[in-house]
Design a protein around this motif. Structure first.
Motif, PDB file in Angstrom:
ATOM      1  N   PHE A 191      10.026 -10.799  -1.399  1.00 47.75           N
ATOM      2  CA  PHE A 191       9.694 -10.106  -2.646  1.00 47.75           C
ATOM      3  C   PHE A 191       8.720  -8.953  -2.384  1.00 47.75           C
ATOM      4  N   ASN A 192       7.747  -9.189  -1.501  1.00 48.51           N
ATOM      5  CA  ASN A 192       6.778  -8.149  -1.169  1.00 48.51           C
ATOM      6  C   ASN A 192       7.445  -6.935  -0.542  1.00 48.51           C
ATOM      7  N   LYS A 193       8.419  -7.180   0.315  1.00 48.24           N
ATOM      8  CA  LYS A 193       9.145  -6.068   0.944  1.00 48.24           C
ATOM      9  C   LYS A 193       9.876  -5.248  -0.115  1.00 48.24           C
ATOM     10  N   GLN A 194      10.424  -5.927  -1.113  1.00 47.98           N
ATOM     11  CA  GLN A 194      11.119  -5.215  -2.180  1.00 47.98           C
ATOM     12  C   GLN A 194      10.123  -4.454  -3.059  1.00 47.98           C
ATOM     13  N   LEU A 195       8.982  -5.067  -3.331  1.00 45.51           N
ATOM     14  CA  LEU A 195       7.959  -4.383  -4.126  1.00 45.51           C
ATOM     15  C   LEU A 195       7.513  -3.089  -3.447  1.00 45.51           C
ATOM     16  N   ALA A 196       7.392  -3.136  -2.129  1.00 46.07           N
ATOM     17  CA  ALA A 196       6.919  -1.965  -1.388  1.00 46.07           C
ATOM     18  C   ALA A 196       7.858  -0.778  -1.557  1.00 46.07           C
ATOM     19  N   SER A 197       9.111  -1.044  -1.908  1.00 52.79           N
ATOM     20  CA  SER A 197      10.089   0.032  -2.057  1.00 52.79           C
ATOM     21  C   SER A 197      10.117   0.603  -3.482  1.00 52.79           C
ATOM     22  N   VAL A 198       9.371   0.006  -4.401  1.00 50.48           N
ATOM     23  CA  VAL A 198       9.341   0.489  -5.785  1.00 50.48           C
ATOM     24  C   VAL A 198       8.446   1.724  -5.860  1.00 50.48           C
ATOM     25  N   ASN A 199       8.968   2.806  -6.412  1.00 48.68           N
ATOM     26  CA  ASN A 199       8.264   4.099  -6.385  1.00 48.68           C
ATOM     27  C   ASN A 199       6.884   4.060  -7.026  1.00 48.68           C
ATOM     28  N   ASN A 200       6.758   3.402  -8.166  1.00 52.24           N
ATOM     29  CA  ASN A 200       5.486   3.454  -8.898  1.00 52.24           C
ATOM     30  C   ASN A 200       4.570   2.274  -8.586  1.00 52.24           C
ATOM     31  N   PHE A 201       4.903   1.499  -7.551  1.00 52.74           N
ATOM     32  CA  PHE A 201       4.063   0.365  -7.163  1.00 52.74           C
ATOM     33  C   PHE A 201       3.128   0.822  -6.046  1.00 52.74           C
ATOM     34  N   LYS A 202       1.925   1.315  -6.427  1.00 54.49           N
ATOM     35  CA  LYS A 202       0.979   1.907  -5.480  1.00 54.49           C
ATOM     36  C   LYS A 202      -0.380   1.210  -5.597  1.00 54.49           C
ATOM     37  N   PRO A 203      -0.522   0.020  -5.028  1.00 48.64           N
ATOM     38  CA  PRO A 203      -1.789  -0.705  -5.156  1.00 48.64           C
ATOM     39  C   PRO A 203      -2.906  -0.060  -4.347  1.00 48.64           C
ATOM     40  N   VAL A 204      -4.142  -0.271  -4.816  1.00 48.57           N
ATOM     41  CA  VAL A 204      -5.300   0.219  -4.070  1.00 48.57           C
ATOM     42  C   VAL A 204      -5.774  -0.815  -3.051  1.00 48.57           C
ATOM     43  N   ILE A 205      -5.436  -2.082  -3.259  1.00 48.94           N
ATOM     44  CA  ILE A 205      -5.630  -3.104  -2.228  1.00 48.94           C
ATOM     45  C   ILE A 205      -4.388  -3.982  -2.174  1.00 48.94           C
ATOM     46  N   ASP A 206      -4.193  -4.615  -1.034  1.00 48.25           N
ATOM     47  CA  ASP A 206      -2.983  -5.382  -0.768  1.00 48.25           C
ATOM     48  C   ASP A 206      -3.391  -6.521   0.160  1.00 48.25           C
ATOM     49  N   LEU A 207      -3.461  -7.752  -0.380  1.00 50.45           N
ATOM     50  CA  LEU A 207      -3.928  -8.897   0.390  1.00 50.45           C
ATOM     51  C   LEU A 207      -2.871  -9.993   0.388  1.00 50.45           C
ATOM     52  N   ASN A 208      -2.687 -10.632   1.541  1.00 48.78           N
ATOM     53  CA  ASN A 208      -1.746 -11.745   1.658  1.00 48.78           C
ATOM     54  C   ASN A 208      -2.484 -13.013   2.046  1.00 48.78           C
ATOM     55  N   PHE A 209      -2.012 -14.148   1.522  1.00 51.29           N
ATOM     56  CA  PHE A 209      -2.611 -15.440   1.822  1.00 51.29           C
ATOM     57  C   PHE A 209      -1.499 -16.444   2.130  1.00 51.29           C
ATOM     58  N   GLY A 210      -1.516 -16.975   3.337  1.00 52.81           N
ATOM     59  CA  GLY A 210      -0.556 -18.004   3.712  1.00 52.81           C
ATOM     60  C   GLY A 210       0.762 -17.488   4.243  1.00 52.81           C
ATOM     61  N   LEU A 211       0.936 -16.180   4.312  1.00 53.93           N
ATOM     62  CA  LEU A 211       2.186 -15.636   4.854  1.00 53.93           C
ATOM     63  C   LEU A 211       2.136 -15.547   6.375  1.00 53.93           C
ATOM     64  N   PHE A 212       0.944 -15.310   6.903  1.00 54.39           N
ATOM     65  CA  PHE A 212       0.786 -15.197   8.351  1.00 54.39           C
ATOM     66  C   PHE A 212       0.212 -16.493   8.905  1.00 54.39           C
ATOM     67  N   GLU A 213       0.965 -17.151   9.779  1.00 56.18           N
ATOM     68  CA  GLU A 213       0.523 -18.426  10.323  1.00 56.18           C
ATOM     69  C   GLU A 213       0.389 -18.422  11.839  1.00 56.18           C
ATOM     70  N   LYS A 214       1.201 -17.638  12.524  1.00 57.15           N
ATOM     71  CA  LYS A 214       1.104 -17.614  13.979  1.00 57.15           C
ATOM     72  C   LYS A 214       1.330 -16.198  14.497  1.00 57.15           C
ATOM     73  N   THR A 215       0.753 -15.929  15.657  1.00 54.68           N
ATOM     74  CA  THR A 215       0.847 -14.604  16.258  1.00 54.68           C
ATOM     75  C   THR A 215       2.305 -14.216  16.474  1.00 54.68           C
ATOM     76  N   ILE A 216       2.633 -12.980  16.121  1.00 50.69           N
ATOM     77  CA  ILE A 216       4.003 -12.474  16.281  1.00 50.69           C
ATOM     78  C   ILE A 216       4.224 -12.066  17.735  1.00 50.69           C
ATOM     79  N   GLU A 217       5.149 -12.747  18.392  1.00 54.05           N
ATOM     80  CA  GLU A 217       5.412 -12.507  19.812  1.00 54.05           C
ATOM     81  C   GLU A 217       6.848 -12.094  20.097  1.00 54.05           C
ATOM     82  N   ASP A 218       7.747 -12.410  19.176  1.00 55.96           N
ATOM     83  CA  ASP A 218       9.172 -12.199  19.432  1.00 55.96           C
ATOM     84  C   ASP A 218       9.571 -10.746  19.195  1.00 55.96           C
ATOM     85  N   PHE A 219      10.607 -10.301  19.886  1.00 48.65           N
ATOM     86  CA  PHE A 219      11.146  -8.953  19.733  1.00 48.65           C
ATOM     87  C   PHE A 219      12.568  -8.928  20.269  1.00 48.65           C
ATOM     88  N   GLN A 220      13.304  -7.875  19.928  1.00 42.31           N
ATOM     89  CA  GLN A 220      14.636  -7.635  20.469  1.00 42.31           C
ATOM     90  C   GLN A 220      14.667  -6.238  21.083  1.00 42.31           C
TER      91      GLN A 220
END
Length: 388
Positions: A191-220
């Motif tokens: 949902f957050n990714k979709q919100l980021a694409s909305v033209n008039n959705f321009k927050p002055v702060i943007d905080l996430n809680f519980g979405l990040f749990e482990k270090t991102i190591e994977d890639f292709q």
């Protein structure tokens, strides 16, 4: 995604956002239209609630709701307790739902308690009120419920209620308000990714809680996109690379950074804050792009599949390799956005202390953050082996 719930706080402290030509009465209806009318929506129309010390289901349509918040007095309830509101919202959020909550996020005791002790909000916000918020989110964490918080600013016309429940008349001064997104971690991330694409959705702060749990190591590793020089892929790393300063080699990787706040995963932020190190080679980052911004015509059909589960593409250029085995390390240190502390005040009894500030906001956010804290050192730590 199942249904999308929308909760509007209607305590008296919210009334000034609804009066006159405020950004609030323009931006919230537009957000509602985007949620219900575009790809953001769930199955069926929005379920809308007024929320103060209890939840009240709004019986009409989203269109009617937009008209009502613009033309009628909806924010006239007594003060409400933030931790209890969040618990009520969580109780209405099924595992397949998203809940959106709009509030001024002022930590406060009920009116009758403030009347008996006018200093209690100031005295107890760093302790009991923060602990109650933390306890609420610890319960949500156990249910695999995460949250994001977006901050906005709006003119405010009407009575502002201080931490002692005194009144200060505001005539268009700017006040913060906040939009919470609450739900299952995967749904909130999407949902957050979709919100980021909305033209008039321009927050002055943007905080996430519980979405990040482990270090991102994977890639292709792309085998053709932005390819330059002689090399081949081996176990995602690079092998048989031929390189010189006059003839550098270039390759690209795809990574999924959807668990990071939009502000931290922005290419501009990554370009400035991503830490680069290497062993036995020289390299540079040529570009960091969002998957959505890529020129898809440059991708091979099989490479387009890499875009389905990744959010960013990083292009790197190697100019020298000193030994047969080398390594590229990319790290993004785990740092929290502390902008919210600048938006907090513990004394809001004067007109000068009100614009841009929320009473005890720091303690509210600290309580939420502590509930979801983890021990990781980095958001990202990607290690890419490179061999001659």
């Amino acid at each position: 995604m199942g249904k999308v719930n929308f909760f509007m706080e209607t305590s008296a402290s919210m009334a000034g956002y609804f009066n006159g030509p405020t950004e609030f009465v323009k931006d919230i209806p537009n957000l509602l239209v985007d949620i219900e009318g575009r790809e953001l929506g769930g199955k069926g129309p929005l379920k809308i609630y007024y929320v103060a010390d209890s939840l009240t289901l709004y019986p009409k349509t989203t269109k009617d709701f937009i008209r009502d918040i613009s033309t009628t007095r909806v924010a006239n309830e007594k003060s409400s307790e933030m931790h209890k509101i969040l618990e009520m919202i969580a109780s209405k959020t099924d595992s397949n739902d998203i809940s959106i909550f709009v509030s001024d996020c002022i930590l406060s005791y009920p009116d009758n308690i403030i009347k008996s002790n006018p200093e209690i909000n100031k005295q107890k916000a760093p302790g009991e009120l923060k602990a109650l918020v933390k306890n609420t989110f610890l319960k949500l964490k156990k249910q695999d419920i995460s949250a994001s918080l977006y901050g906005f600013s709006s003119a405010f016309f009407g009575n502002y209620f201080t931490y002692q429940n005194g009144k200060i008349k505001l005539n268009g001064e700017q006040r913060p308000y906040y939009v919470w997104v609450i739900g299952n971690k995967e749904l909130v991330t999407k949902f957050n990714k979709q919100l980021a694409s909305v033209n008039n959705f321009k927050p002055v702060i943007d905080l996430n809680f519980g979405l990040f749990e482990k270090t991102i190591e994977d890639f292709q590793t792309f085998f053709a996109y932005e390819r330059q020089g002689k090399w081949e892929i081996k176990d995602k790393g690079i092998a048989n690379m031929e390189v010189s300063k006059k003839q550098p080699s270039r390759f690209a990787i795809a990574v999924d950074l959807s668990a990071l706040p939009n502000s931290i995963s922005a290419p501009e932020y990554l370009t400035s804050h991503l830490k680069k190190s290497s062993e036995n080679l020289d390299f540079s980052i040529k570009s960091i792009q969002l998957v959505a911004d890529l020129d898809k015509s440059k991708l091979k059909p099989r490479e387009k599949e890499y875009l389905e589960n990744n959010t960013h593409v990083i292009v790197m250029e190697v100019t020298d390799i000193y030994k047969d085995k080398a390594n590229i390390d990319l790290k993004l240190p785990l740092v929290y956005d502390n902008t919210y502390k600048e938006m907090s005040t513990m004394d809001d009894r004067t007109l000068d202390a009100i614009p841009g500030k929320t009473f005890a906001f720091e303690h509210l956010i600290d309580g939420v953050r502590e509930a979801y804290e983890n021990s990781n050192d980095n958001f990202i730590h990607i290690s890419i082996p490179v061999k001659k």
